[in-house]
Design a protein around this motif. Sequence first.
Motif, PDB file in Angstrom:
ATOM      1  N   GLU A 198       0.856  -1.197   0.000  1.00 39.53           N
ATOM      2  CA  GLU A 198       0.000   0.000   0.000  1.00 39.53           C
ATOM      3  C   GLU A 198       0.890   1.244   0.000  1.00 39.53           C
ATOM      4  N   ASP A 199       1.547   1.474  -1.134  1.00 42.94           N
ATOM      5  CA  ASP A 199       2.457   2.618  -1.207  1.00 42.94           C
ATOM      6  C   ASP A 199       1.880   3.776  -2.006  1.00 42.94           C
ATOM      7  N   GLY A 200       0.643   3.600  -2.509  1.00 46.77           N
ATOM      8  CA  GLY A 200      -0.006   4.670  -3.253  1.00 46.77           C
ATOM      9  C   GLY A 200       0.470   4.817  -4.684  1.00 46.77           C
ATOM     10  N   LYS A 201       1.372   3.970  -5.124  1.00 46.64           N
ATOM     11  CA  LYS A 201       1.895   4.071  -6.474  1.00 46.64           C
ATOM     12  C   LYS A 201       0.950   3.411  -7.487  1.00 46.64           C
ATOM     13  N   VAL A 202       0.878   4.019  -8.668  1.00 49.80           N
ATOM     14  CA  VAL A 202       0.154   3.435  -9.790  1.00 49.80           C
ATOM     15  C   VAL A 202       1.212   2.929 -10.761  1.00 49.80           C
ATOM     16  N   ARG A 203       1.271   1.634 -10.923  1.00 53.42           N
ATOM     17  CA  ARG A 203       2.305   1.023 -11.757  1.00 53.42           C
ATOM     18  C   ARG A 203       1.842   1.024 -13.214  1.00 53.42           C
ATOM     19  N   VAL A 204       2.511   1.804 -14.019  1.00 53.40           N
ATOM     20  CA  VAL A 204       2.144   1.994 -15.433  1.00 53.40           C
ATOM     21  C   VAL A 204       3.211   1.348 -16.304  1.00 53.40           C
ATOM     22  N   GLY A 205       2.765   0.545 -17.266  1.00 52.10           N
ATOM     23  CA  GLY A 205       3.689  -0.113 -18.180  1.00 52.10           C
ATOM     24  C   GLY A 205       3.608   0.479 -19.574  1.00 52.10           C
ATOM     25  N   LEU A 206       4.751   0.607 -20.215  1.00 54.15           N
ATOM     26  CA  LEU A 206       4.827   1.072 -21.597  1.00 54.15           C
ATOM     27  C   LEU A 206       5.739   0.138 -22.369  1.00 54.15           C
ATOM     28  N   ASN A 207       5.206  -0.478 -23.400  1.00 58.58           N
ATOM     29  CA  ASN A 207       6.040  -1.245 -24.325  1.00 58.58           C
ATOM     30  C   ASN A 207       6.460  -0.333 -25.471  1.00 58.58           C
ATOM     31  N   VAL A 208       7.750  -0.161 -25.632  1.00 56.07           N
ATOM     32  CA  VAL A 208       8.299   0.626 -26.733  1.00 56.07           C
ATOM     33  C   VAL A 208       8.796  -0.356 -27.795  1.00 56.07           C
ATOM     34  N   SER A 209       8.231  -0.286 -28.970  1.00 55.70           N
ATOM     35  CA  SER A 209       8.681  -1.153 -30.065  1.00 55.70           C
ATOM     36  C   SER A 209      10.019  -0.648 -30.588  1.00 55.70           C
ATOM     37  N   GLY A 210      11.051  -1.467 -30.444  1.00 53.63           N
ATOM     38  CA  GLY A 210      12.344  -1.087 -31.000  1.00 53.63           C
ATOM     39  C   GLY A 210      12.282  -0.908 -32.505  1.00 53.63           C
TER      40      GLY A 210
END
Length: 395
Positions: A198-210
């Motif tokens: 419960e750290d309040g963080k929103v974990r956002v993922g981004l896939n960058v296509s090489g």
Amino acid sequence: MSQTSQPPLTIGLFWHSMNSDNLGVGALTLANIEILRQAAAVQGRRAQFIVLGWRDPRPWYFEADDIENQPFRQRELVRPGGRVAAAIARCDVIVDIGGGDSFTDIYGFRRFFNVCHAKTRTLLAGKPLILSPQTIGPFETWWARPMARAVMNRAQLVVSRDAPSTRFLADMGIKAPILEATDVAMGLSYERPGPRSEDGKVRVGLNVSGLLFNGGYTQDNQFGLKGDYPALIRAILAWAAAQPEVEMHLVGHVQSDHIAVEDDQRVSEALAEEFPGVQVAPVFGSPIAAKTYIAGLDFFMGARMHATIAAFSSGVPVIPMAYSRKFAGVFGTLGYPHVADCKTQSNDDILDIIQTGYANRKTLAGEVSQAMEGVNARLERYRTAIGDVIGKAAP
């Protein structure tokens, strides 16, 4: 007779891979094998698989007693006889997934010829041919359409993964049985994330296509994107850095040591140096490991379609960033409209779609959950249909 007392049903898997650097191809392979195992079991049979795809240097994701790898090079595919013919001869049925989206002529003659020739060899060997769920077409040249029609009309079953492909098959007048399912990677297994801190963080993922970041193989915007893709990625990362609650993760889904232009990992690591605080996901040992990582995020976006499928099918709200029609086909067929189109929309438009999706991520998660009910029904129809075909093909 019991399942154990009968000889195994040998299923050849064309254009699958147990060690592709493209974890999307790997996800298709592992998920399709599991579906086929289940379908064979319903028929009272144990399945044995022969994987027929390109020779890759990466180690296997894992080994299994019922999976045999028979990789080949192009010269072995086109040469009469040889190891490819020997492998086909050992199979009771061939399941061809075309790498998901390669049964088309838009990538040039060579790729179309290879994918089509595998089907032709199967049919000439007298083996039942099944086309697993995939995007089919378009066939824009005068020579590709009749060749594709000829092999599909002789297949036992042709399965599309999206409504546009289904309509395309109907327009072609394909006479083989046609089924519309969905991408089999939707059913790829994974480990569900445990309790979160419960750290309040929103974990956002981004896939960058090489590949897109490098401008494609030609390095000159090969895919005809409307905006500047590297600039778009940097704008997304700058926006995320301005949100105090966001913990940004860059997640590669094509991780290649030997083909730099395709590699997501190199680009992600370079971007992390530009944007302090950004986390880079590890090099994954398998598509299951990648999906497990993505399942632990709260929001996701990316241009590798199977990275976004990993998010979608694990319940993570997602904004796919399309560079071809396959994205709209797969997600649109499921009634999920939250897809950014890098070919027709500006960077500002795409950034707005992402920001809106992030703000409404709880609503998107509900839409994903509802759409997954339809996914499961589509995969079950495919499992049943392919079971009927392999049951008839059993010796």
